[in-house]
Design a protein around this motif. Structure first.
Motif, mmCIF file in Angstrom:
data_model
loop_
_atom_site.group_PDB
_atom_site.id
_atom_site.type_symbol
_atom_site.label_atom_id
_atom_site.label_comp_id
_atom_site.label_asym_id
_atom_site.label_seq_id
_atom_site.Cartn_x
_atom_site.Cartn_y
_atom_site.Cartn_z
ATOM 1 N N GLU A 149 0.828 -1.216 0.000
ATOM 2 C CA GLU A 149 0.000 0.000 0.000
ATOM 3 C C GLU A 149 0.857 1.258 0.000
ATOM 4 O OE1 GLU A 149 -3.153 0.083 -0.519
ATOM 5 O OE2 GLU A 149 -3.517 -2.076 -0.377
ATOM 6 N N ASN A 177 1.028 4.079 -2.979
ATOM 7 C CA ASN A 177 0.766 5.504 -2.756
ATOM 8 C C ASN A 177 1.932 6.350 -3.242
ATOM 9 O OD1 ASN A 177 -1.735 5.119 -1.639
ATOM 10 N ND2 ASN A 177 -1.053 5.304 0.484
ATOM 11 N N LYS A 218 -8.453 9.982 -5.350
ATOM 12 C CA LYS A 218 -8.290 9.364 -6.667
ATOM 13 C C LYS A 218 -9.591 9.051 -7.407
ATOM 14 C CE LYS A 218 -3.962 7.846 -4.815
ATOM 15 N NZ LYS A 218 -3.202 6.753 -4.217
ATOM 16 N N GLY A 278 -3.846 3.001 -6.214
ATOM 17 C CA GLY A 278 -4.802 2.977 -5.110
ATOM 18 C C GLY A 278 -6.052 3.716 -5.525
ATOM 19 N N ALA A 330 -6.531 2.323 2.728
ATOM 20 C CA ALA A 330 -5.269 1.740 3.161
ATOM 21 C C ALA A 330 -4.709 2.447 4.389
ATOM 22 C CB ALA A 330 -4.258 1.768 2.026
HETATM 23 MG MG MG Z 1 -3.310 3.815 -1.454
#
Ligand code: MG
Ligand code: ADP
Length: 606
Positions: free
Chosen positions: A30, A34, A80, A94, A99
């Motif tokens: 994760e 990112n 996002k 992601g 997360a």
């Molecule tokens: Mg993420």
């Protein structure tokens, strides 16, 4: 990067939330995703105790502004996507916005971030979350980018903490996450530090981009393979990447990587498609390492099926599979056809500075011309390669093959003779036998090794010139913890840095290619879990298949001459086996014609 906003509750419900964090490796995944989404060109990972104590990911990406930092650790906050429709077009890695909040609920999380100059409020800030509480944002100093530090994973979830494996195992899992991400992001300089030591320092590849499998990046991590480039473009599917030269075939191989639209995933169908495409060049049931990058329209693939996005769903899987199969087949065929000998296989040079800078999935013009045309395969070439590469080419394994205990009570006269360089024709009492000499030798060795293993242990023969094997880090980590298993299998060795020096081998198979076999065994054993007792003795259900690997991995050459006396003795040994009908992997060993069958054929009275 756009502003972070809270997702509408209905959108939240539409995205099936899953368990995001189950071990350090999933945290690393994760945080890396990112950092990649932030547009970073350098990412530094620092882990302590395989990430159980600490995982820190530093990037030089776009950073996070103060007001966003305040809510970044809340659940379902993402910059996002906004609506469920956006899911169809996610380009970022992601998008669930869960997360950071999930991680913060099971560890102490510190984020320091400095937004890029393009953003307002160009000042660095820090936020800490622990025990479900988030601190106030406070000012700090740092360069542009973000550092996310995750400490004491599962400190507040003892059940989860107990479930963690040893640091060695967790470290192996970290690498299983790290390596594919590194391969598919050559545009990023990656550094990995474990317990204060730099284990990887991989400078970025100039003019490369996310989603490319670049030879220069591959040579940084998969030094030992010779690769062939893949290229296929049709039906809306592009396939790039590499497949290892057929000589790297093995029953079990590691280093198989699948990427879809720049995302590291796993898909069995694609792995099978590679094997199918390679099938004329490698023995049945064997595999080769590969790194396959598939590019396909966003609406033809669903990346939202798995909470950790480790699998995807294709709208039309068979189109993708056949593209991959074709790419592999064409790559092997055209490379073999164009070049007079295999040494001209496109070889990645091992020195990073002298590497060809063209992305590997753009093949040479000549290769491209060959794509799409159904060129006839040179018979000579094919034969030469079959001889060289195929250790055996028996028929399909038949499950119905009866497994019997043959009791040819008294050792009567056997007359035998080699036929076609690979079979033995023997007559025996009232029977005529056609024996596959290679499969028979495997069966005999298999039973001998099994007997030794169950008895006083596999007999070791010391070798004069030690064999040095360079293992992948994950293999090495496994071996360090499981030395006894390998010793019980008849290997004597020393560990020197990342190398293994083999000084003793199982005497029954002393002639085998032990460098390769040793690695193949580890590959086979590594992912099986708890396979042995405390002394490294294999549990029953694993023993046979692992010893079969030992027995079958011999360097018996095709057309090896066998004298009549040797042929008879091979048949005699075969008769002593508990099962003389099939080799340990199920391939038929002999074809038996009884007097009755022969008489019926010739229309003679029985
Ligand atoms: Mg993420
Ligand atoms: P997701 O990645 O699914 O959006 P996360 O919980 O992983 O959700 O992250 C939440 C948000 O925090 C991201 O959408 C992004 O805006 C921001 N963020 C997290 N890590 C970084 C980073 N390294 N650089 C810039 N922004 C980040």
């Amino acid at each position: 990067m756009p502003k972070i906003r809270k997702l509408e509750p209905n959108v939240v419900d539409q995205i099936a939330a899953g368990e995001v964090v189950d071990r350090p490796a999933s945290v690393l995944k994760e945080l890396l995703e990112n950092a990649i989404d932030s547009g970073a060109t350098k990412i530094t990972v620092k882990v302590v105790e395989a990430g159980i104590k600490k995982i820190e990911v530093q990037d030089n990406g776009c950073g996070i502004e103060k007001e966003d930092l305040e809510i970044a650790l809340d659940s379902h906050t993402t910059s996002k996507i906004e609506t469920i429709e956006d899911l169809a077009n996610v380009m970022t890695l992601g998008f669930r916005g869960e997360a950071l909040s999930s991680i913060a609920s099971v560890a102490v999380v510190t984020i320091q971030s400095m937004p890029s100059a393009a953003l307002e409020n160009h000042v660095a800030n820090e936020i800490v979350a622990s025990d479900g509480k988030t601190s106030k944002v406070s000012a700090t100093t740092r360069d542009i980018g973000t550092t996310v530090r995750v400490e004491n994973l599962f400190y507040n979830v003892p059940a989860r903490h107990k479930f963690l494996k040893t640091p060695k195992t967790e470290y192996t899992k970290l690498l299983e996450v790290f390596i594919p991400i590194v391969i598919i992001n050559p545009q990023i300089h990656f550094v990995m530090e474990s317990d204060g030591k730099v284990v990887y320092n991989l400078p970025l590849v100039e003019k490369s981009e996310r989603g490319m499998i670049h030879p220069q990046r591959l040579t940084q991590i998969l030094k030992k393979y010779q690769f062939v480039n893949l290229f296929y473009d049709g039906d809306g599917v592009t396939v790039g990447g590499v497949v290892a030269h057929p000589k790297h075939h093995a029953a079990k191989v590691g280093n198989q990587y699948v990427f879809v639209n720049g995302r590291a995933i796993w898909d069995n169908g694609i792995a099978k498609a590679v094997t199918l495409g390679a099938n004329r060049f490698i023995p049945d049931g064997h595999k080769v390492p590969f790194a396959v990058a598939i590019n396909i329209a966003q609406d033809q693939v669903d990346v939202n099926v798995h909470p950790r996005k480790a699998e995807v769903r294709f709208a039309n899987p068979y189109r993708v599979y056949s593209a991959v199969e074709n790419a592999v087949k064409k790559a092997y065929e055209s490379t073999l056809q164009m070049n007079e000998s295999d040494k001209e296989f496109s070889r990645f040079r091992t020195s990073a500075n002298s590497v060809d800078s063209t992305p590997s999935f753009v093949s040479s013009p000549r290769e491209q011309q060959n794509f799409g045309q159904n060129k006839r395969y040179g018979v000579e070439q094919s034969l030469r390669f079959s001889r060289m590469l195929l250790a055996d080419s028996g028929k399909d394994i038949s499950d119905e093959q009866p497994v019997q205990h043959l009791n040819y009570a008294n050792d009567r006269e056997i007359s035998a003779r080699q036929f076609l360089g690979r079979y033995i024709i023997a007559s025996f009492g009232e029977k005529l036998l056609i024996v596959d000499q290679h499969a028979a030798a495997e069966r005999i060795r298999f039973e001998k090794l099994l007997d030794q293993y169950a008895g006083r242990g596999i007999e070791i023969q010391q070798i004069l010139a030690p064999i040095s094997v360079e293992l992948d880090k994950s293999h090495m980590a496994f071996l360090e913890e499981n030395q006894e298993i390998m010793k019980n299998l008849g290997y004597d060795f020393k560990l020197i840095g990342d190398n293994v020096e083999i000084i003793g081998v199982p005497s029954i198979i002393a002639q085998a290619d032990h460098g390769k076999l040793f690695e193949e065994l580890i590959e086979e054993i590594k992912d099986l879990g708890e396979i042995s007792d405390a002394e490294g003795h294999l549990k029953d259900k694993y023993r046979d298949s692992i010893i079969a690997t030992l027995a079958c991995h011999s360097s018996v050459r095709m057309n090896q001459r066998v004298s009549d006396i040797e042929a008879a003795s091979l048949v005699r040994e075969l008769m002593k086996c508990r099962n003389s009908y099939s080799c340990p992997h199920g391939r038929p060993v002999m074809w038996e014609l009884t007097k009755r069958e022969i008489d019926v054929h010739f229309d003679r009275p029985l």
